[in-house]
Design an enzyme around this catalytic site. Structure first.
Site: not given
Ligand code: AMP
Ligand code: MG
Length: 497
Positions: A93, A95-96, A185, A257-258
């Protein structure tokens, strides 16, 4: 964090997940930073968003630092999962990263995200922050990719703060404002598939199609439409990878996820543009196995697409249909890569034999790890001058790049024969528009970072300027187009950011 009065630039924020509900995100406000200041402002992107020259005022600084939430903005962080280094990592998720919302702009609907604006429910052990060092890399590389014409998320601004952030050493915080039509993504879909949540999976995929792939709405809302989506993402990913390889871009962390569902370059971490041509080059110090080495990237993309196919199976149902869509990668990618490399050689039409010509040239370059950007730029100039100077003299600066030039000299006649009959000025024009003079090499990032840490953002500015038109000559910035210094090879970039 405060709510602000309305900014004089009319920002009507829409929620990025619209009516989808909180299965997909958590509302979260940014966490304020102290003594924030601009590090970089992207006026050209701002104007594409329809913002005026004076958009980057103090109110905007406060919004893009995450210190103020604009009226109608409902910041949120989204949930996704993914495979990291080939292993299922479960829930990750934003996260930042947190999304301020979607704006309707002259360039279409654009989502605006802050990266590094504090913890979210998906921060796990992380602090939700990004350091100035990695934020400068992301800011510059997003814009370098855009300048190269390669699909990417964009960077609108970079804000710094003296607030301390602990990494291997104490660093300072920064926030990058990222812009893209969508930040969805592969991992977003994997998340709901892995949890057996086929209802939310379908809602999210339908939302993706409606908002980002509207042409697919003409197809039946069943397996046909979802298979077409998979085929389309496969095609865009193949095209992206062909462009990365041709420009010598190593992403460094091609986890699922990227990987963008729009086929954009996303999440700039330990990326690197090749200096010397080394197919086995690993740019991420933390990638001990070399899973994401330069030459492996296309294969990894294909592997990642299979993960996406797996996630879409509950909607496609028929495994053969999904596999067929994915397998198009096998023919698309090589054809697209050949087209990209052929253009680097000034060939607008690809012939069957060109593949061998390209492959054999890449072997010549790999043998001595010849400088990749400079080789392509010099061969472009050689072609532009061969008529005036004669081939021997025109190609001399290329030959000079090799210590043992025998394999280069063995390769060249085949190329000269191939371009015989093509207008060399036209070929050179193609090459000079395809082979950039200015490339965001690691050492340039490093220099910009060292200076920025001392409060001098001039090099960030200069690099932004030349990288936005990297094929043009910029006489004032000749020093940014040279060979890397010896110390460049000792730069170590890890996932730490
Ligand atoms: P990345 O390797 O940057 O793609 O990040 C992988 C995951 O770790 C994502 O879920 C990120 O949001 C999360 N992450 C990375 N760095 C941080 C951080 N400093 N604080 C919170 N989450 C982070
Ligand atoms: Mg990431």
């Amino acid at each position: 964090m405060q709510r602000s009065v309305k900014h004089r630039i009319n920002l009507d924020w829409r929620h990025p997940f619209d009516t989808l509900g909180t299965d997909f995100y958590s509302p979260v406000d940014p966490t304020a930073l102290s003594q924030v200041h601009w590090v970089a402002k992207n006026f050209s992107l701002a104007s594409q968003l329809g913002w005026s020259e004076d958009a980057f005022d103090n109110d905007m600084l406060s919004v893009l630092a995450g210190n103020t939430v604009a009226p109608s903005s409902q910041p949120c962080a989204s949930v996704y999962s993914g495979h990291q280094f080939g292993v299922w990592a479960g829930q990750l998720g934003d996260g930042r990263a947190l999304s301020l919302g979607v704006l309707d702009t002259p360039s279409g609907a654009q989502e605006i995200q802050l990266k590094g604006a504090g913890k979210t429910p998906y921060s796990r052990m992380g602090d939700g922050r990004a350091v100035l060092r990695s934020s400068i890399r992301e800011y510059l590389c997003s814009e370098a990719m855009h300048g190269l014409g390669i699909p990417t998320t964009r960077a609108l601004a970079l804000v710094g703060s003296p607030d301390r952030v602990l990494r291997e050493e104490i660093e300072t915080a920064a926030v990058v404002t990222r812009v893209a039509p969508s930040f969805l993504r592969f991992g977003h879909l994997q998340h709901f598939a892995a949890n057996g949540q086929s209802g939310p999976l379908k809602s999210l995929v339908d939302f993706l199609i409606q908002t980002q792939y509207p042409a697919l709405m003409q197809l039946d809302p069943d397996a046909t439409r979802y298979t077409a989506l998979l085929a389309e993402v496969t095609k865009r990913t193949a095209s992206l990878l062909a462009q990365w390889q041709a420009v010598g871009f190593c992403h460094g962390v091609m986890n699922t996820d990227n990987m963008s569902l729009l086929g954009l370059t996303i999440d700039y971490g330990p990326f690197q543009f090749l200096d010397g041509f080394d197919p086995a080059h690993i740019c991420n110090h933390s990638d001990h196995q070399g899973r994401y080495a330069y030459a492996r990237q296309p294969q990894v993309a294909y592997w990642n697409l299979f993960c996406l196919g797996q996630a879409l199976l509950p909607l496609i149902e028929d495994q053969d249909m999904a596999v067929q869509a994915l397998e198009t990668f096998k023919s698309l990618y090589p054809a697209m890569a050949d087209r990209e490399f052929a253009r680097k050689l000034g060939l607008e039409e690809v012939h069957t034999q060109d593949h061998i010509l390209i492959e054999s040239l890449l072997k010549v370059l790999a043998a001595e790890k010849t400088d990749f950007p400079i080789f392509w730029r010099r061969i472009s100039h050689a072609v532009s001058q061969m008529r005036a100077k004669g081939t021997e003299l025109a190609f001399e600066p290329v030959k000079d790049l090799f210590i043992d030039s025998s394999s280069w000299q063995a390769w060249l006649p085949g190329y000269l024969q191939r371009i015989n009959g093509i207008d060399s000025h036209q070929a050179a024009a193609v090459m000079l528009r395809t082979n950039p003079k200015y490339v965001l090499r690691n050492h340039l990032c490093e220099q910009a970072i060292v200076q920025a840490k001392m409060g001098n953002f001039a090099l960030v500015d200069d690099l932004s300027q030349v990288l936005s038109s990297p094929f043009d000559e910029h006489p004032r910035f000749e020093h940014l187009a040279g060979f890397p210094p010896d110390w460049a090879s000792s730069i170590s970039i890890s996932c730490s950011s």
